[in-house]
Design a protein around this motif. Structure first.
Motif, PDB file in Angstrom:
ATOM      1  N   GLN A  99      68.336  35.994  84.291  1.00 15.08           N
ATOM      2  CA  GLN A  99      67.825  38.077  84.162  1.00 15.08           C
ATOM      3  C   GLN A  99      67.885  38.672  85.457  1.00 15.08           C
ATOM      4  OE1 GLN A  99      63.721  37.364  82.954  1.00 15.08           O
ATOM      5  NE2 GLN A  99      63.124  39.097  82.398  1.00 15.08           N
TER       6      GLN A  99
ATOM      7  N   THR B 120      72.149  36.429  94.805  1.00 12.02           N
ATOM      8  CA  THR B 120      72.273  38.155  94.996  1.00 12.02           C
ATOM      9  C   THR B 120      73.573  38.257  95.701  1.00 12.02           C
ATOM     10  OG1 THR B 120      69.949  38.236  95.869  1.00 12.02           O
ATOM     11  CG2 THR B 120      71.481  39.561  96.247  1.00 12.02           C
TER      12      THR B 120
ATOM     13  N   GLN C  78      67.105  32.145  92.761  1.00 10.97           N
ATOM     14  CA  GLN C  78      67.530  33.628  92.756  1.00 10.97           C
ATOM     15  C   GLN C  78      69.122  33.886  93.591  1.00 10.97           C
ATOM     16  OE1 GLN C  78      66.124  36.547  92.641  1.00 10.97           O
ATOM     17  NE2 GLN C  78      68.758  38.114  93.157  1.00 10.97           N
TER      18      GLN C  78
ATOM     19  N   ALA D  12      70.374  38.472  89.729  1.00 10.42           N
ATOM     20  CA  ALA D  12      69.668  38.377  88.805  1.00 10.42           C
ATOM     21  C   ALA D  12      69.360  36.367  89.933  1.00 10.42           C
ATOM     22  CB  ALA D  12      70.550  37.501  87.439  1.00 10.42           C
TER      23      ALA D  12
ATOM     24  N   PRO E 199      66.912  42.460  87.258  1.00  7.74           N
ATOM     25  CA  PRO E 199      65.540  42.985  88.055  1.00  7.74           C
ATOM     26  C   PRO E 199      65.080  44.497  87.251  1.00  7.74           C
ATOM     27  CG  PRO E 199      66.922  42.552  89.927  1.00  7.74           C
ATOM     28  CD  PRO E 199      67.729  42.376  88.752  1.00  7.74           C
ATOM     29  N   GLY E 200      64.618  44.434  86.444  1.00 10.10           N
ATOM     30  CA  GLY E 200      64.491  45.219  84.928  1.00 10.10           C
ATOM     31  C   GLY E 200      64.895  45.144  83.763  1.00 10.10           C
TER      32      GLY E 200
END
Length: 115
Positions: free
Chosen positions: A39, A112, A110, A91, A41-42
């Motif tokens: 998932q 990145t 997480q 995500a 962000p947003g």
């Protein structure tokens, strides 16, 4: 009780690789299909892929060829090898399984990817 715990996330530069792990307990791992989701962000959670109890693998089209899912039944662990990572791969990555008519999720790890 069923527990899934992901690990291995972190910060990586574009083009790099990471291997995520999902340690499972509380159910018969060898019989379970294990799934990976992510998932951003947003965005909505999306499927990355899965591995069956017989170790057949399936991937979302955008991940096929870059990501590889495997499992070690002796360690009750499934892995997600991610190569050629891009910033769009940033995500939270989740491990998932469906056991005894219930859906179980890990807390996520997480990832990145910096450009």
């Amino acid at each position: 009780q069923v527990q899934l715990v992901e690990s291995g996330g972190g910060l990586v530069q574009a083009g790099g690789s990471l291997r995520l792990s999902c340690a499972a307990s509380g159910f018969i791992f060898t019989r379970a299909r294990m799934n990976w989701y992510r998932q951003a962000p947003g965005k909505q959670r999306e499927s990355v892929g899965s591995i069956t109890s017989g170790s057949s693998t399936y991937y979302a089209d955008s991940m096929r060829g870059r990501f590889a899912i495997s499992r070690d039944n002796a360690k009750n662990t499934t892995y997600l090898q991610m190569n050629s990572l891009q910033p769009d791969d940033t995500a939270v990555y989740y491990c998932n399984t469906f056991v005894s008519a219930r859906n179980y999720w890990g807390p996520g790890t997480q990832v990145t990817v910096s450009s």
